[in-house]
Each structure stands twice: as structure tokens, then as C-alpha cells.
Design a protein around this motif. Sequence first.
Motif, PDB file in Angstrom:
ATOM      1  N   LEU A 372       0.827  -1.207   0.000  1.00  0.00           N
ATOM      2  CA  LEU A 372       0.000   0.000   0.000  1.00  0.00           C
ATOM      3  C   LEU A 372       0.862   1.258   0.000  1.00  0.00           C
ATOM      4  O   LEU A 372       0.583   2.219  -0.725  1.00  0.00           O
ATOM      5  CB  LEU A 372      -0.923  -0.001   1.217  1.00  0.00           C
ATOM      6  CG  LEU A 372      -2.138  -0.932   1.139  1.00  0.00           C
ATOM      7  CD1 LEU A 372      -2.785  -1.070   2.513  1.00  0.00           C
ATOM      8  CD2 LEU A 372      -3.152  -0.416   0.124  1.00  0.00           C
ATOM      9  N   ILE A 373       1.905   1.269   0.791  1.00  0.00           N
ATOM     10  CA  ILE A 373       2.767   2.449   0.869  1.00  0.00           C
ATOM     11  C   ILE A 373       3.494   2.680  -0.449  1.00  0.00           C
ATOM     12  O   ILE A 373       3.667   3.827  -0.891  1.00  0.00           O
ATOM     13  CB  ILE A 373       3.769   2.291   2.029  1.00  0.00           C
ATOM     14  CG1 ILE A 373       3.026   2.362   3.371  1.00  0.00           C
ATOM     15  CG2 ILE A 373       4.865   3.363   1.971  1.00  0.00           C
ATOM     16  CD1 ILE A 373       3.867   1.961   4.566  1.00  0.00           C
ATOM     17  N   ALA A 374       3.884   1.621  -1.121  1.00  0.00           N
ATOM     18  CA  ALA A 374       4.672   1.748  -2.350  1.00  0.00           C
ATOM     19  C   ALA A 374       3.824   1.960  -3.594  1.00  0.00           C
ATOM     20  O   ALA A 374       4.374   2.297  -4.660  1.00  0.00           O
ATOM     21  CB  ALA A 374       5.537   0.494  -2.541  1.00  0.00           C
ATOM     22  N   PRO A 388       2.045  -2.906 -10.040  1.00  0.00           N
ATOM     23  CA  PRO A 388       3.186  -2.263 -10.709  1.00  0.00           C
ATOM     24  C   PRO A 388       4.510  -2.855 -10.228  1.00  0.00           C
ATOM     25  O   PRO A 388       4.720  -3.008  -9.011  1.00  0.00           O
ATOM     26  CB  PRO A 388       3.043  -0.797 -10.298  1.00  0.00           C
ATOM     27  CG  PRO A 388       1.590  -0.623  -9.980  1.00  0.00           C
ATOM     28  CD  PRO A 388       1.156  -1.920  -9.396  1.00  0.00           C
ATOM     29  N   PRO A 389       5.411  -3.203 -11.135  1.00  0.00           N
ATOM     30  CA  PRO A 389       6.671  -3.868 -10.748  1.00  0.00           C
ATOM     31  C   PRO A 389       7.482  -3.091  -9.721  1.00  0.00           C
ATOM     32  O   PRO A 389       8.056  -3.681  -8.801  1.00  0.00           O
ATOM     33  CB  PRO A 389       7.420  -3.992 -12.081  1.00  0.00           C
ATOM     34  CG  PRO A 389       6.353  -3.977 -13.121  1.00  0.00           C
ATOM     35  CD  PRO A 389       5.282  -3.080 -12.597  1.00  0.00           C
ATOM     36  N   GLU A 393       8.734  -4.432  -6.094  1.00  0.00           N
ATOM     37  CA  GLU A 393      10.147  -4.444  -5.741  1.00  0.00           C
ATOM     38  C   GLU A 393      10.401  -3.721  -4.412  1.00  0.00           C
ATOM     39  O   GLU A 393      11.119  -4.223  -3.540  1.00  0.00           O
ATOM     40  CB  GLU A 393      10.956  -3.786  -6.863  1.00  0.00           C
ATOM     41  CG  GLU A 393      12.442  -3.685  -6.613  1.00  0.00           C
ATOM     42  CD  GLU A 393      13.155  -2.916  -7.718  1.00  0.00           C
ATOM     43  OE1 GLU A 393      14.226  -2.344  -7.440  1.00  0.00           O
ATOM     44  OE2 GLU A 393      12.627  -2.880  -8.844  1.00  0.00           O
ATOM     45  N   GLN A 394       9.800  -2.541  -4.257  1.00  0.00           N
ATOM     46  CA  GLN A 394      10.008  -1.772  -3.031  1.00  0.00           C
ATOM     47  C   GLN A 394       9.416  -2.490  -1.826  1.00  0.00           C
ATOM     48  O   GLN A 394      10.016  -2.521  -0.742  1.00  0.00           O
ATOM     49  CB  GLN A 394       9.388  -0.386  -3.179  1.00  0.00           C
ATOM     50  CG  GLN A 394      10.112   0.511  -4.170  1.00  0.00           C
ATOM     51  CD  GLN A 394       9.415   1.844  -4.365  1.00  0.00           C
ATOM     52  OE1 GLN A 394       8.246   2.004  -4.014  1.00  0.00           O
ATOM     53  NE2 GLN A 394      10.122   2.809  -4.928  1.00  0.00           N
ATOM     54  N   ALA A 395       8.215  -3.071  -1.980  1.00  0.00           N
ATOM     55  CA  ALA A 395       7.590  -3.781  -0.869  1.00  0.00           C
ATOM     56  C   ALA A 395       8.379  -5.029  -0.496  1.00  0.00           C
ATOM     57  O   ALA A 395       8.549  -5.334   0.696  1.00  0.00           O
ATOM     58  CB  ALA A 395       6.148  -4.143  -1.229  1.00  0.00           C
ATOM     59  N   ALA A 396       8.860  -5.736  -1.498  1.00  0.00           N
ATOM     60  CA  ALA A 396       9.621  -6.966  -1.237  1.00  0.00           C
ATOM     61  C   ALA A 396      10.912  -6.676  -0.490  1.00  0.00           C
ATOM     62  O   ALA A 396      11.373  -7.487   0.323  1.00  0.00           O
ATOM     63  CB  ALA A 396       9.909  -7.687  -2.546  1.00  0.00           C
ATOM     64  N   ALA A 397      11.520  -5.521  -0.744  1.00  0.00           N
ATOM     65  CA  ALA A 397      12.763  -5.164  -0.068  1.00  0.00           C
ATOM     66  C   ALA A 397      12.553  -4.999   1.432  1.00  0.00           C
ATOM     67  O   ALA A 397      13.487  -5.191   2.222  1.00  0.00           O
ATOM     68  CB  ALA A 397      13.326  -3.877  -0.662  1.00  0.00           C
ATOM     69  N   LEU A 398      11.327  -4.668   1.848  1.00  0.00           N
ATOM     70  CA  LEU A 398      11.052  -4.434   3.262  1.00  0.00           C
ATOM     71  C   LEU A 398      10.277  -5.573   3.918  1.00  0.00           C
ATOM     72  O   LEU A 398      10.466  -5.845   5.107  1.00  0.00           O
ATOM     73  CB  LEU A 398      10.270  -3.128   3.425  1.00  0.00           C
ATOM     74  CG  LEU A 398      11.017  -1.845   3.026  1.00  0.00           C
ATOM     75  CD1 LEU A 398      10.079  -0.649   3.048  1.00  0.00           C
ATOM     76  CD2 LEU A 398      12.190  -1.606   3.971  1.00  0.00           C
ATOM     77  N   GLY A 400       9.862  -8.761   2.334  1.00  0.00           N
ATOM     78  CA  GLY A 400      10.277 -10.058   1.837  1.00  0.00           C
ATOM     79  C   GLY A 400       9.533 -10.461   0.583  1.00  0.00           C
ATOM     80  O   GLY A 400       8.326 -10.222   0.481  1.00  0.00           O
ATOM     81  N   PRO A 401      10.212 -11.088  -0.363  1.00  0.00           N
ATOM     82  CA  PRO A 401       9.551 -11.453  -1.633  1.00  0.00           C
ATOM     83  C   PRO A 401       8.460 -12.495  -1.462  1.00  0.00           C
ATOM     84  O   PRO A 401       7.451 -12.458  -2.166  1.00  0.00           O
ATOM     85  CB  PRO A 401      10.705 -11.974  -2.491  1.00  0.00           C
ATOM     86  CG  PRO A 401      11.804 -12.315  -1.519  1.00  0.00           C
ATOM     87  CD  PRO A 401      11.652 -11.391  -0.361  1.00  0.00           C
ATOM     88  N   GLY A 402       8.631 -13.426  -0.530  1.00  0.00           N
ATOM     89  CA  GLY A 402       7.616 -14.460  -0.351  1.00  0.00           C
ATOM     90  C   GLY A 402       6.274 -13.908   0.080  1.00  0.00           C
ATOM     91  O   GLY A 402       5.246 -14.169  -0.567  1.00  0.00           O
ATOM     92  N   PRO A 403       6.220 -13.146   1.164  1.00  0.00           N
ATOM     93  CA  PRO A 403       4.937 -12.564   1.570  1.00  0.00           C
ATOM     94  C   PRO A 403       4.329 -11.644   0.516  1.00  0.00           C
ATOM     95  O   PRO A 403       3.106 -11.622   0.341  1.00  0.00           O
ATOM     96  CB  PRO A 403       5.298 -11.797   2.843  1.00  0.00           C
ATOM     97  CG  PRO A 403       6.484 -12.506   3.398  1.00  0.00           C
ATOM     98  CD  PRO A 403       7.262 -12.946   2.191  1.00  0.00           C
ATOM     99  N   VAL A 404       5.166 -10.871  -0.186  1.00  0.00           N
ATOM    100  CA  VAL A 404       4.627  -9.987  -1.216  1.00  0.00           C
ATOM    101  C   VAL A 404       3.998 -10.798  -2.344  1.00  0.00           C
ATOM    102  O   VAL A 404       2.912 -10.466  -2.847  1.00  0.00           O
ATOM    103  CB  VAL A 404       5.725  -9.044  -1.748  1.00  0.00           C
ATOM    104  CG1 VAL A 404       5.260  -8.321  -3.013  1.00  0.00           C
ATOM    105  CG2 VAL A 404       6.111  -8.027  -0.674  1.00  0.00           C
ATOM    106  N   THR A 405       4.648 -11.885  -2.740  1.00  0.00           N
ATOM    107  CA  THR A 405       4.078 -12.760  -3.766  1.00  0.00           C
ATOM    108  C   THR A 405       2.755 -13.348  -3.296  1.00  0.00           C
ATOM    109  O   THR A 405       1.784 -13.445  -4.063  1.00  0.00           O
ATOM    110  CB  THR A 405       5.065 -13.889  -4.105  1.00  0.00           C
ATOM    111  OG1 THR A 405       6.250 -13.326  -4.662  1.00  0.00           O
ATOM    112  CG2 THR A 405       4.459 -14.866  -5.108  1.00  0.00           C
ATOM    113  N   ALA A 406       2.689 -13.713  -2.029  1.00  0.00           N
ATOM    114  CA  ALA A 406       1.451 -14.285  -1.494  1.00  0.00           C
ATOM    115  C   ALA A 406       0.313 -13.261  -1.520  1.00  0.00           C
ATOM    116  O   ALA A 406      -0.840 -13.605  -1.822  1.00  0.00           O
ATOM    117  CB  ALA A 406       1.688 -14.784  -0.073  1.00  0.00           C
ATOM    118  N   VAL A 407       0.613 -12.006  -1.218  1.00  0.00           N
ATOM    119  CA  VAL A 407      -0.423 -10.977  -1.278  1.00  0.00           C
ATOM    120  C   VAL A 407      -0.866 -10.750  -2.715  1.00  0.00           C
ATOM    121  O   VAL A 407      -2.066 -10.566  -2.993  1.00  0.00           O
ATOM    122  CB  VAL A 407       0.066  -9.668  -0.638  1.00  0.00           C
ATOM    123  CG1 VAL A 407      -0.946  -8.545  -0.857  1.00  0.00           C
ATOM    124  CG2 VAL A 407       0.312  -9.855   0.849  1.00  0.00           C
TER     125      VAL A 407
END
Length: 757
Positions: A372-374, A388-389, A393-398, A400-407
Amino acid sequence: MSQPRATPESEPAVPTHVTPTSTYRLQLRPEFPFAAAEAAVPYIASLGVSHLHLSPVLEAAPGSTHGYDVTDHSRVRAELGGEPGLRALAAAARAHGLGLVLDIVPNHMAVPTPLRLNRPLWEVLRDGPASPYARWFDIDWEAGGGQVLLPVLAGPVETCELKPDGDVLRYGEQQFPLREGTAGLALPELLAAQWYRPAWWREARTSLNYRRFFTISDLIGVRVEDPDVFTATHAKVLELVRDGIADGLRIDHVDGLADPEEYLRRLRAAAGEGCWVVVEKILAREERLPAAWPVAGTTGYDALHRVDGVFTDPEGAAELAARYGRSTGLPQWPEVARAAAREVLTGDLAAELGTLERQAGPELASAVRELLIAFPVYRPYPGEPDLPPRAVEQAAALAGPGPVTAVRELLLRDPAFAARFAQTSAALRAKSLEDRAFYRYAPLLSATEVGGEPGRPAVPPAEFHAYCTALDRDWPAAGTVLSTHDTKRSADVRARISALSQAPGLMGGPAGPDPQLAWVARQTALGLGRAPEAAPRLADALLKAVREAALHTSWTEPDEEYEAGVAGYVRDPLDLPAELVGAARANLLGMTLLHLAMPGVPEVYQGAETEYRALVDPDNRRPAHFPRGALARLDAGAAPRDAAEEKLALTAALLRLRRDRPELFRGYTPVPALGAAADHLVAFTRGPGLLVAATRLSHRLAGAGGWRDTRLPLPPGTWTPLGPVTPDHADPRTSHSGSTGVAALLAGHPVGLWLRR
């Protein structure tokens, strides 16, 4: 020209509507009802507009000054004159060749005082989830333990005087319905037995369990995605469309809806293909309106950004940003925007964030928050393939890529979660950018406007032309605006402030213990200038600014000692430095010309046909002033006496031309100038024979030696100026053809308008 809409009885019941050539916005309120609008019709028609655009007309909270707090969708507002008053206004408008456009509010309703004014909500509070009206509202019953939180109390419940009285519970002027069979209970048991829980207003931030408009708990979200709710909430508006009372609709806050495209398709089917529909949609600079939406376009904040930006000097804006940073110690725009988003999401919108986190599960909470923030635009829409990529990318950096992919996967497979994520994203963007970061980041206040990009405020002429070309091709009947009831500063205030970008040294060194507020105060005072009641208006605007910025005080946590000092930053009204008076005039006239001549359907805000200086609401909703006498004098052949009358003359000329010769306002072709000062001219043609040209960055132009050898290669034909003789220059009605020197073409004026003969 729009014609009166009286039709023979043999014609179809559904009228054939017309696309407006231009609109004129009126802010209705009890002090300015339908009858007052009717009295203004002859003057407004004489300006040349084709349609009146009315603020919301349905029943609203008593005394409402704006009408967006709807209480009853089935009735026209009695305080404005009721349905008879609206129909009388429509008849008077038709008699003068005008149609009506109505502003409608599908996203939310009021939580009024008394509550029974909102009958659907009253019945839900009385009967709970079993009420037939329960489907109207986004209520998370489980999160509230089976009760709706009502954050209406001044303090904790144990400190408030709540009194059962028959079948209601009273609290001051407010009343709540009592659940059947609970009237005789003792107060603690009675409260526990209700389908709602009256609570201290502070609990809304963390415990609210209904969707609201942004952070305003007095406005409850409506589920218009439900076909029955849509039918009930739109029946009166659609009746007015079918009866020919309304030719068009403005859709307020379309991004608050679960599925805007589905809603708009349902609305289009009900209103008919001929109804002009525009949506209040804030587009980021590179964002485009979804092509599949069955609308004429947006209300026009994207046009505002381009018009403002082309009159902003990029070098001066950068210098002001650097000086602002040194003066205040505050970071640059990207950091300000990110910090504001995090603050608002985890603070003001903590309840909305909590809803999403419960739906996603605790292991995905951080990923939801960071996405949401990014997110770079207001919201995603159903059917979009992915996020949006850059945001991912920004969310995954904070997180983690796994949880972001799950969302991301959850958003694709769970429409309910996706809808609430999108609705929360829209609220977050509006509150964190428009209502916080825009008040914190103040190097150039003219750039901190709805739809603007303060970190990149300047728009090169080539980008302006590209935008207009695309607008004419894709959305030729979209709305365009410069001043509205929501702009933080009217166009003419912004025109004065943006002149500082051409001479940043003239900003001076604002003094005071709070350098950020000192900066804001100086630019605001320069923008407003010597306007009526300037000092109290400045004081009110500055107090609102510091509360919205939330650096030292806020609406919910006011610092009384700090706020007491705000008035000390209100100096006497400031005149612009003499060096910038001409630049401000050039900006005022240039912005007016481009707005009224570019593709789209331009809107004139009430009173803004002449010079109109207004600050943030409620200042921009003051009673309208109609310059009837000045227009009559100009129409009688008098020359404009000042910049205000120059703007009035230019506005009337273009609006009348749009009304009388609409074929001139089709197509769009840039006309590039040649020579040393070519970048200071914005010129284009419309239709078969209209040429316009506006000077940009006129102070910089003068400092560089003026137009010198700059020429404009005119399109084939003979071009004759249209417009009044100015008081300080010779008759400009000399025809031109071929390659013409810009100095001779403009004849000392900052703008020009020509017709091919």
C-alpha cells in the motif's frame, strides 16, 4: 448553441442529450438555493456556457454547506428548494439555452445528527445484520463483536450522559434506535444488547468496523456494487435524467467504489448513451484513464496539472526546492511522500489497515502494508493482471519477496480482499498526499494542487502538446478545470505564486521560529495579495495548513501553544514584487486561454470568469460574485480596465466561440515557434480555423531580451485577431499570414487568439 429542451409529447420519453461546450459550477447551500441559482441564469447564459454544473442536490445533513453528506437518495434537498425548486431552475435554464449537470455521490452517505435522518442506517442500527438495509453498508460485524462502532461520543462512554427514552437512546442532540425488547434494561446491559456501540470519537482510528470516506467517520461507505442498492440510491437521479432535467452527471470519488467499471457500466445502461458522464478521478502523471470505462473522461485535474506546469520554470522550481530544504531542514519530495504514507496508513487509517491484515492473515500483514505504501497511483482495478513492478520491488525489499508474492496471489483470487485493498489504497493516496504531504512540502505552493506532482512541477511545452493531442484523440469530451471547490488555491492565486519560479530570489528569507510555516505564510500571502478580508482568510488557511501537515499540531492532537503562534505569521497582505506583476498577469491570462481553448469541456468555477483569488476550503466556497456590470460594460465596447477585466473579456470571448462555433474546437495541432525565444510560446490550432498563442515564463523572457527574432510559421490562410482592444496597446486587429514575428503577432499582449478568414 444549446437549445431549450422543451419537447413535443410525441418525442421519446428519454431525451436526446447534448455534450456540453462548457460548464459553469455553482456551489449550492441553504444561503444560495435553487432560487438564487435561477436568478443568476441570465448572466451565466450571457457568458456563453452551455450547462450549469450543480453541487449535490439530494437531501443532505441539515445546514450542509456542500451537499456531499447525503442522507436520503430519494428526495431533492428541501433546504435548497426541493424538487419543485430544481425543476423550476431547469426550466429557467432551458429558456436561456442552458442544460444542467448534476454532481452525484455514490460512494457514501452521512452519519447525521439525528441518525434517523439516514433511514437505511437507522434501521441497520436497530435491527442489525437481519435488516434488509444491512447490504447497503460495508460493515465488519465480526470485527466489532456483533456491533457497529459509532465514534460519536466526546469522551469515554462512562463519562458521557446516555439516556434511554422510550424506543431511543439519547446523547445530547443525537439519538440512537433501541433494539426491540431492550428498552427496560439497565444502561450497561442495554448498551451491550444493541447492534451498535457508542464510543469515544478517538476509537475510530483503531476500532472502526465500517468503511468510510477517507478518514471521515461521519460518512459511511455505501455498497453500490449491489444491484438493489444501486437501484435504490440512483432512482431519483435517473428520473431527473430521463425527465430531461439533467443532461449530465459528475461522479464523485469513483475510486472509492469496489469496482468502478462495473458501476459505470450499470450507470450508463440506466442513464442512456446520450448522458454526459465524467468521473472525479485523480490520475498520476503517467497514468491513463482505463479505456473501457463508458464515460466522457475525468473531471479534469489532469488538465489542471498540465496547464499549471507549462507556466512553471523548472530551473527556478529546483532552486526554490533547494532553498526550502536548507531553510527548513525537511527532506525532498519522495521522502516526504513516503513518510506521510506510512504515518497515515499506520495512524489515521489503522482501522482500515487492520481490516486488510485480518483478511490476509498475520504472516502477510507487513507485505500488505508495504504494498500500500509503495503503490504509485491511487489504486488498482479489477481485471488488472498484476501490481506495478516498482511497487512490488520496493515492498519486497522491506517485507520479503515471499509474503509480497502471497499478497499478489491473494489479490488475484479473492475479489473481496482486492476491492478493500483498492479502496484503502485510494483513501491512503488522498489523505497522505493531498492532505498531508502537500502541506509539508512547500517550495512552490502552486505545485501542491490536486492532481499535481510537487517533486516535478514543470511541464515542458512538448509534454503539454502531447497531452492535448492524446486528450483530443481519446477523450475529446472530458472535463477540464483550473479552479474547483476542492482546489487548495484558485488558479489565479497559483498564477501569482508560480511566477516566483521565474525569480526564486524574490522569495526572500521568510522569518519566524517555524521556518516551514514562515515559507508557507509568505507564499500564501503573495498569492492572495490585497483581497477582501485577507488577514482573517490567511489566518484560517495557515491554521488548516499546520494541522494538515501534522508536523507540530494536528486536528486530533492540537498543540494549543503552537497554534496560538500561527496568527503571528499573518503579515499585512503582500503585493507581488514589482518585477513579477507582469509575469503574474501573463500567467493568469495564459492559463485562462489554454484552459478554454484546449481539447475537452472546460469548466468555469463560480466567479472565476474574472480574477478570482481563493484559498483552501471553506474559503473557496464563499458566496459567488458575478461581475454583471463589468461584463455589460465590456459588451458595450469598453476596453478592459485591469487584468481582472482582461480575463473576463477573454473568458466570455472563448465561451461564446465554443457555443456558437463548436466546429472550431475539434482536432489539435501544435504550432512550434522558431528562434531564440521559441520555448516561451505555446501555440496550437483547433478545428479548421482557430489559432491560439500564450507567452510562458514571461519574466525570464524579458530578462533574456524579449522575443527578438522569434517567429511563428502560421498555417496557411489569413489570420485575424479575435478580442477587445487593450487599454495600453494599439488596435491588434491586424491580419497576419506566413511566418510572422511573435512580437508583432502579440503586439505587446501576453496572449492571442486568431480566426482564419
